[in-house]
Design a protein around this motif. Structure first.
Motif, PDB file in Angstrom:
ATOM      1  N   VAL A   2       0.836  -1.189   0.000  1.00 60.89           N
ATOM      2  CA  VAL A   2       0.000   0.000   0.000  1.00 60.89           C
ATOM      3  C   VAL A   2       0.878   1.248   0.000  1.00 60.89           C
ATOM      4  N   GLN A   3       0.560   2.181  -0.866  1.00 56.88           N
ATOM      5  CA  GLN A   3       1.253   3.474  -0.882  1.00 56.88           C
ATOM      6  C   GLN A   3       0.282   4.548  -0.433  1.00 56.88           C
ATOM      7  N   LEU A   4       0.806   5.526   0.285  1.00 55.49           N
ATOM      8  CA  LEU A   4      -0.007   6.537   0.934  1.00 55.49           C
ATOM      9  C   LEU A   4       0.335   7.920   0.407  1.00 55.49           C
ATOM     10  N   VAL A   5      -0.704   8.726   0.123  1.00 55.76           N
ATOM     11  CA  VAL A   5      -0.511  10.094  -0.347  1.00 55.76           C
ATOM     12  C   VAL A   5      -1.402  11.015   0.479  1.00 55.76           C
ATOM     13  N   GLU A   6      -0.765  11.915   1.233  1.00 54.36           N
ATOM     14  CA  GLU A   6      -1.505  12.876   2.047  1.00 54.36           C
ATOM     15  C   GLU A   6      -1.721  14.165   1.269  1.00 54.36           C
ATOM     16  N   PHE A 101      -2.678  -1.972  16.596  1.00 52.78           N
ATOM     17  CA  PHE A 101      -3.101  -1.788  17.985  1.00 52.78           C
ATOM     18  C   PHE A 101      -2.171  -2.590  18.888  1.00 52.78           C
ATOM     19  N   PRO A 102      -2.011  -2.239  20.142  1.00 54.08           N
ATOM     20  CA  PRO A 102      -2.623  -1.086  20.794  1.00 54.08           C
ATOM     21  C   PRO A 102      -1.717   0.145  20.859  1.00 54.08           C
ATOM     22  N   ASN A 103      -0.541   0.044  20.268  1.00 55.51           N
ATOM     23  CA  ASN A 103       0.438   1.126  20.442  1.00 55.51           C
ATOM     24  C   ASN A 103       0.511   2.055  19.248  1.00 55.51           C
ATOM     25  N   TRP A 104      -0.352   1.847  18.247  1.00 55.85           N
ATOM     26  CA  TRP A 104      -0.379   2.681  17.043  1.00 55.85           C
ATOM     27  C   TRP A 104       0.957   2.623  16.314  1.00 55.85           C
ATOM     28  N   THR A 105       1.575   1.479  16.297  1.00 55.77           N
ATOM     29  CA  THR A 105       2.838   1.312  15.601  1.00 55.77           C
ATOM     30  C   THR A 105       2.618   1.415  14.101  1.00 55.77           C
ATOM     31  N   PRO A 106       3.275   2.355  13.436  1.00 56.20           N
ATOM     32  CA  PRO A 106       3.111   2.456  11.979  1.00 56.20           C
ATOM     33  C   PRO A 106       3.803   1.295  11.281  1.00 56.20           C
ATOM     34  N   ILE A 107       3.216   0.811  10.203  1.00 54.75           N
ATOM     35  CA  ILE A 107       3.729  -0.408   9.599  1.00 54.75           C
ATOM     36  C   ILE A 107       4.073  -0.282   8.126  1.00 54.75           C
ATOM     37  N   LEU A 108       3.810   0.852   7.509  1.00 58.55           N
ATOM     38  CA  LEU A 108       4.130   1.030   6.098  1.00 58.55           C
ATOM     39  C   LEU A 108       5.170   2.144   5.934  1.00 58.55           C
ATOM     40  N   ALA A 109       5.702   2.244   4.722  1.00 58.56           N
ATOM     41  CA  ALA A 109       6.606   3.345   4.417  1.00 58.56           C
ATOM     42  C   ALA A 109       5.838   4.668   4.485  1.00 58.56           C
TER      43      ALA A 109
END
Length: 120
Positions: A2-6, A101-109
């Motif tokens: 998954v790629q993310l664009v804000e 969850f539960p620590n909101w650890t980010p998992i993607l680039a």
């Protein structure tokens, strides 16, 4: 992958509003809980808000609770952050990511982020 664009950032006066968007490519967007993070100049990136994968449960940092609203549209592979009553201390680059969850650890680039500047 998954790629993310804000997008959606900008310059706004204190008390104003902005809506950020996070567009995700890939078919697995709906498999993730998603979150927003922000990084102010000279500071570490911190958690802002998260939304669960299926039931829409939301979670917020104390600093934004009552002012920000996170939402997602899985059909559009998009997540949003509605920011109201903005304060100068909300100035930061805002990032989205899939989280655990539960620590909101980010998992993607990380994506490139979107700059939010709140003037006093």
């Amino acid at each position: 992958q998954v790629q993310l664009v804000e997008s959606g950032g900008g310059l706004v006066q204190a008390g104003g509003s902005l809506r950020l968007s996070c567009a995700a490519s890939g078919r697995t967007f709906s498999n993730y809980a998603m979150g927003w993070f922000r990084q102010a100049p000279g500071k570490e990136r911190v958690f802002v808000a998260a939304i669960s994968r299926r039931d829409g449960n939301t979670f917020y940092a104390d600093s934004v609770k009552g002012r920000f609203t996170i939402s997602r549209d899985s059909a559009k592979n998009t997540m949003y952050l509605q920011m109201n009553s903005l304060k100068p201390e909300d100035t930061a680059v805002y990032y989205c990511n899939a989280v655990l969850f539960p620590n909101w650890t980010p998992i993607l680039a990380w994506g490139q982020g979107t700059q939010v500047t709140v003037s006093s």
